[in-house]
Scaffold this motif. Structure first.
Motif: not given
Length: 123
Positions: A102-105, A111-119
């Protein structure tokens, strides 16, 4: 500000003293969130799950990995610790706690959205 999992929530307006080293993992993948029915259950790591923490489930990343999840539509991001396995759908890449989601939506009802994942690399 660190939460009970020890992960800093990076989505602030304050100047950061030292920026973490980020390594790109994946882009244009779907994130979703855990249902409330999982609250209190044990995760794969043995920790109790709480939708009010900054944690996540991922099928392949090692448990304990800190991941920066960025909403590709609005640029908001949050750092979460992988402490569980999932999601169990080929279409979805990562399950976030409801608080992190909810913080980034952009749209709280989605129910879902596209994201980028970084380590987030340890220093």
């Amino acid at each position: 500000m660190a939460d009970s999992t020890g992960v800093n929530n990076a989505c602030t307006d304050e100047a950061e003293v030292s920026l973490p080293k980020l390594t790109h993992y994946k882009s244009n993948v779907l994130a979703t969130y855990y249902a409330d029915k999982f609250n209190g259950r044990r995760t794969t790591s043995g920790e109790r799950f709480h939708n009010s923490n900054y944690t996540a489930a991922h099928m392949r990343l090692p448990l304990g990995t800190v991941v920066r999840v960025t909403n590709e539509a609005n640029g908001k991001y949050v750092d979460v610790k992988v402490n569980d396995r999932g999601p169990y759908s080929r279409k979805l890449e990562i399950d976030l706690t409801k608080k992190a989601y909810m913080e980034i939506a952009s749209r709280k009802g989605a129910g879902s959205f596209k994201v980028k994942l970084e380590i987030v690399e340890k220093k």
